[in-house]
Design an enzyme around this catalytic site. Structure first.
Site, PDB file in Angstrom:
ATOM      1  N   SER A 180      34.056  26.103 -61.857  1.00 47.96           N
ATOM      2  CA  SER A 180      34.423  26.000 -60.438  1.00 47.96           C
ATOM      3  C   SER A 180      33.545  26.897 -59.555  1.00 47.96           C
ATOM      4  O   SER A 180      33.325  28.074 -59.863  1.00 47.96           O
ATOM      5  CB  SER A 180      35.888  26.403 -60.245  1.00 47.96           C
ATOM      6  OG  SER A 180      36.182  26.405 -58.863  1.00 47.96           O
ATOM      7  N   LEU A 181      33.077  26.313 -58.454  1.00 46.90           N
ATOM      8  CA  LEU A 181      32.264  27.083 -57.495  1.00 46.90           C
ATOM      9  C   LEU A 181      33.142  27.686 -56.395  1.00 46.90           C
ATOM     10  O   LEU A 181      32.661  28.430 -55.545  1.00 46.90           O
ATOM     11  CB  LEU A 181      31.213  26.166 -56.872  1.00 46.90           C
ATOM     12  CG  LEU A 181      30.088  25.735 -57.816  1.00 46.90           C
ATOM     13  CD1 LEU A 181      29.375  24.508 -57.283  1.00 46.90           C
ATOM     14  CD2 LEU A 181      29.095  26.880 -58.012  1.00 46.90           C
ATOM     15  N   GLY A 218      37.840   6.301 -58.579  1.00 42.28           N
ATOM     16  CA  GLY A 218      38.737   7.395 -58.968  1.00 42.28           C
ATOM     17  C   GLY A 218      39.246   8.143 -57.735  1.00 42.28           C
ATOM     18  O   GLY A 218      39.248   7.624 -56.615  1.00 42.28           O
ATOM     19  N   LYS A 237      46.208  17.581 -59.274  1.00 38.28           N
ATOM     20  CA  LYS A 237      46.227  17.158 -57.869  1.00 38.28           C
ATOM     21  C   LYS A 237      47.398  16.219 -57.538  1.00 38.28           C
ATOM     22  O   LYS A 237      47.886  16.207 -56.413  1.00 38.28           O
ATOM     23  CB  LYS A 237      44.917  16.466 -57.501  1.00 38.28           C
ATOM     24  CG  LYS A 237      43.748  17.410 -57.341  1.00 38.28           C
ATOM     25  CD  LYS A 237      42.510  16.619 -56.972  1.00 38.28           C
ATOM     26  CE  LYS A 237      41.416  17.526 -56.461  1.00 38.28           C
ATOM     27  NZ  LYS A 237      40.331  16.806 -55.813  1.00 38.28           N
ATOM     28  N   LEU A 295      28.076  12.051 -54.398  1.00 40.74           N
ATOM     29  CA  LEU A 295      29.077  13.124 -54.397  1.00 40.74           C
ATOM     30  C   LEU A 295      28.784  14.191 -55.458  1.00 40.74           C
ATOM     31  O   LEU A 295      29.314  15.299 -55.401  1.00 40.74           O
ATOM     32  CB  LEU A 295      30.481  12.538 -54.642  1.00 40.74           C
ATOM     33  CG  LEU A 295      31.351  12.392 -53.395  1.00 40.74           C
ATOM     34  CD1 LEU A 295      30.721  11.426 -52.422  1.00 40.74           C
ATOM     35  CD2 LEU A 295      32.741  11.933 -53.738  1.00 40.74           C
ATOM     36  N   ASN A 300      44.750  18.970 -52.625  1.00 42.30           N
ATOM     37  CA  ASN A 300      43.785  19.926 -53.194  1.00 42.30           C
ATOM     38  C   ASN A 300      43.928  21.321 -52.593  1.00 42.30           C
ATOM     39  O   ASN A 300      43.231  22.241 -53.011  1.00 42.30           O
ATOM     40  CB  ASN A 300      42.341  19.420 -53.066  1.00 42.30           C
ATOM     41  CG  ASN A 300      41.821  19.494 -51.650  1.00 42.30           C
ATOM     42  OD1 ASN A 300      42.597  19.617 -50.699  1.00 42.30           O
ATOM     43  ND2 ASN A 300      40.521  19.420 -51.487  1.00 42.30           N
TER      44      ASN A 300
HETATM   45  P1  NAP Z   1      37.681  10.362 -61.483  1.00 43.48           P
HETATM   46  O1  NAP Z   1      38.980  10.299 -60.774  1.00 43.48           O
HETATM   47  O2  NAP Z   1      37.648  10.539 -62.962  1.00 43.48           O
HETATM   48  O3  NAP Z   1      36.875   8.999 -61.113  1.00 43.48           O
HETATM   49  C1  NAP Z   1      35.602   8.707 -61.612  1.00 43.48           C
HETATM   50  C2  NAP Z   1      35.268   7.238 -61.343  1.00 43.48           C
HETATM   51  O4  NAP Z   1      33.974   6.991 -61.886  1.00 43.48           O
HETATM   52  C3  NAP Z   1      36.228   6.254 -62.038  1.00 43.48           C
HETATM   53  O5  NAP Z   1      36.355   5.100 -61.270  1.00 43.48           O
HETATM   54  C4  NAP Z   1      35.488   5.960 -63.335  1.00 43.48           C
HETATM   55  O6  NAP Z   1      35.786   4.701 -63.884  1.00 43.48           O
HETATM   56  C5  NAP Z   1      34.055   5.917 -62.812  1.00 43.48           C
HETATM   57  N1  NAP Z   1      33.100   6.107 -63.897  1.00 43.48           N
HETATM   58  C6  NAP Z   1      32.988   7.187 -64.714  1.00 43.48           C
HETATM   59  N2  NAP Z   1      31.992   6.992 -65.593  1.00 43.48           N
HETATM   60  C7  NAP Z   1      31.486   5.763 -65.332  1.00 43.48           C
HETATM   61  C8  NAP Z   1      30.463   4.974 -65.917  1.00 43.48           C
HETATM   62  N3  NAP Z   1      29.746   5.443 -66.943  1.00 43.48           N
HETATM   63  N4  NAP Z   1      30.217   3.748 -65.408  1.00 43.48           N
HETATM   64  C9  NAP Z   1      30.934   3.280 -64.373  1.00 43.48           C
HETATM   65  N5  NAP Z   1      31.935   3.966 -63.773  1.00 43.48           N
HETATM   66  C10 NAP Z   1      32.200   5.187 -64.256  1.00 43.48           C
HETATM   67  O7  NAP Z   1      36.774  11.523 -60.911  1.00 43.48           O
HETATM   68  P2  NAP Z   1      36.695  12.014 -59.373  1.00 43.48           P
HETATM   69  O8  NAP Z   1      37.620  13.141 -59.184  1.00 43.48           O
HETATM   70  O9  NAP Z   1      36.810  10.824 -58.522  1.00 43.48           O
HETATM   71  O10 NAP Z   1      35.222  12.646 -59.327  1.00 43.48           O
HETATM   72  C11 NAP Z   1      34.081  11.810 -59.487  1.00 43.48           C
HETATM   73  C12 NAP Z   1      32.792  12.574 -59.216  1.00 43.48           C
HETATM   74  O11 NAP Z   1      32.767  13.021 -57.864  1.00 43.48           O
HETATM   75  C13 NAP Z   1      32.607  13.845 -60.069  1.00 43.48           C
HETATM   76  O12 NAP Z   1      31.248  13.949 -60.407  1.00 43.48           O
HETATM   77  C14 NAP Z   1      32.997  14.964 -59.146  1.00 43.48           C
HETATM   78  O13 NAP Z   1      32.342  16.177 -59.462  1.00 43.48           O
HETATM   79  C15 NAP Z   1      32.504  14.408 -57.820  1.00 43.48           C
HETATM   80  N6  NAP Z   1      33.264  14.969 -56.693  1.00 43.48           N
HETATM   81  C16 NAP Z   1      32.554  15.682 -55.764  1.00 43.48           C
HETATM   82  C17 NAP Z   1      33.217  16.211 -54.674  1.00 43.48           C
HETATM   83  C18 NAP Z   1      32.441  16.989 -53.679  1.00 43.48           C
HETATM   84  O14 NAP Z   1      33.061  17.709 -52.879  1.00 43.48           O
HETATM   85  N7  NAP Z   1      31.140  16.876 -53.646  1.00 43.48           N
HETATM   86  C19 NAP Z   1      34.598  16.033 -54.504  1.00 43.48           C
HETATM   87  C20 NAP Z   1      35.285  15.280 -55.466  1.00 43.48           C
HETATM   88  C21 NAP Z   1      34.596  14.758 -56.566  1.00 43.48           C
HETATM   89  P3  NAP Z   1      37.110   4.486 -64.786  1.00 43.48           P
HETATM   90  O15 NAP Z   1      38.240   4.526 -63.825  1.00 43.48           O
HETATM   91  O16 NAP Z   1      36.886   3.160 -65.413  1.00 43.48           O
HETATM   92  O17 NAP Z   1      37.125   5.618 -65.768  1.00 43.48           O
END
Ligand code: NAP
Length: 285
Positions: free
Chosen positions: A14-15, A129, A65, A225, A86
């Site tokens: 975590s950052l 997601g 969450k 993201l 969050n």
């Molecule tokens: P999550 O709820 O696990 O959702 C991830 C999504 O990506 C799901 O729809 C998943 O599909 C899909 N996915 C994962 N691997 C895949 C693949 N190989 N091919 C196709 N689809 C794939 O995670 P999240 O919380 O949404 O976070 C997702 C990303 O966003 C992470 O990298 C996180 O660090 C980043 N994020 C960044 C911020 C920011 O402030 N910059 C904020 C939130 C999240 P399935 O449902 O089929 O598993």
């Protein structure tokens, strides 16, 4: 002393602590921001402890969450829409109020000028997601006309579609099967919300092919993201075509700034928070 922290499991990377500690120090506030590793089965005990120990608030991350929502006395509109929280503030009477600052973080990461250009336009969102939900609500708030979700699990996508149709009937929502080669020639912003491209197993990989990125119009925005690395393969493809890019650091910092403004009565020092995040990423990779 103001006590803050983050709950979730695992919390190793975590950052948030460096970002919030830098902000507190800059503002001259005597405070601490702790990593409080909490598994779902320990959630109630942790919250009791934070109340007893006089915590002012805390961030909530994976996997808590959604789990935390029944334990809150109130939630803000965005948290209500998302069904996830969050950021929590512990009020003086020990009531818990939950917020979802990811949506504001996402909206604020797009400049006023870019937002104006995006009105009534089309967005492509890869992944369905938790982050995709925040992005979808943010895009609706900005005034996009249509969102196309690319999902490998179309049943999960249908749930986001239902949530959006119910709350934002003016924005058209479509769902497509995830593919390497979507035609994006009618899309004004393409957003990766999957972990593809992230440090670890997915590094160096783009969620879609170079050919698809090249199909975007010249004025399109490409948004990832993922924040580690700063420049993912997806963003590299976009830069090679001279498209505007945004990485995940802005959303990360701006959701943190919004959380801080829930807890303290001062303007969050966004630049200091960004610098702290960048420095930590540089040092720890
Ligand atoms: P999550 O709820 O696990 O959702 C991830 C999504 O990506 C799901 O729809 C998943 O599909 C899909 N996915 C994962 N691997 C895949 C693949 N190989 N091919 C196709 N689809 C794939 O995670 P999240 O919380 O949404 O976070 C997702 C990303 O966003 C992470 O990298 C996180 O660090 C980043 N994020 C960044 C911020 C920011 O402030 N910059 C904020 C939130 C999240 P399935 O449902 O089929 O598993």
């Amino acid at each position: 002393m103001i006590k803050l922290g983050i709950i979730g499991y695992p919390l190793g990377h975590s950052l948030s602590p460096v970002m919030h500690k830098a902000a507190l120090d800059y503002l001259g506030i005597d405070g601490k921001y702790s990593l409080i590793e909490t598994k779902p089965e320990d959630l109630i005990d942790t919250i009791k402890r934070l109340k007893v120990e006089g915590y002012k608030g805390f961030n909530v991350t994976i996997p808590l969450k959604v789990w935390i929502t029944p334990l809150l006395n109130e939630v803000d509109d965005y948290a209500n829409l998302m069904g996830s929280v969050n950021t929590v503030i512990i009020k003086e009477n020990k009531d818990l109020v939950g917020y979802n600052t990811d949506i504001i973080g996402f909206i604020n990461s797009i400049s006023d000028e870019q937002r104006k250009k995006l009105k009534s336009r089309k967005a492509a969102v890869f992944g369905v997601g938790g982050a995709a939900r925040a992005v979808a609500v943010g895009l609706a708030a900005i005034g996009l006309g249509e969102i196309i979700f690319y999902a490998r699990d179309t049943e999960k996508a249908a749930k986001i579609k239902d949530m959006m149709n119910l709350n934002f009937p003016d924005i058209k929502i479509r769902v497509r099967q995830f593919t390497d080669y979507p035609d994006l020639s009618h899309v004004s912003i393409a957003i990766n919300t999957t972990p593809i491209g992230m440090k670890g197993d997915y590094i160096g990989i783009s969620p879609i092919s170079k050919r698809s990125v090249e199909s975007l119009p010249e004025d399109a925005i490409v948004y990832d993201l993922v924040y580690n690395p700063e420049e993912t393969r997806f963003l590299q493809y976009a830069k090679e075509k001279n498209l505007t890019t945004i990485n995940g650091i802005e959303m990360l910092v701006l959701q943190g700034a919004e959380a801080l403004s829930v807890w303290i009565d001062k303007e969050p020092p966004v630049n200091i928070m960004r610098e702290a995040v960048l420095k930590s990423l540089e040092q720890n990779g």
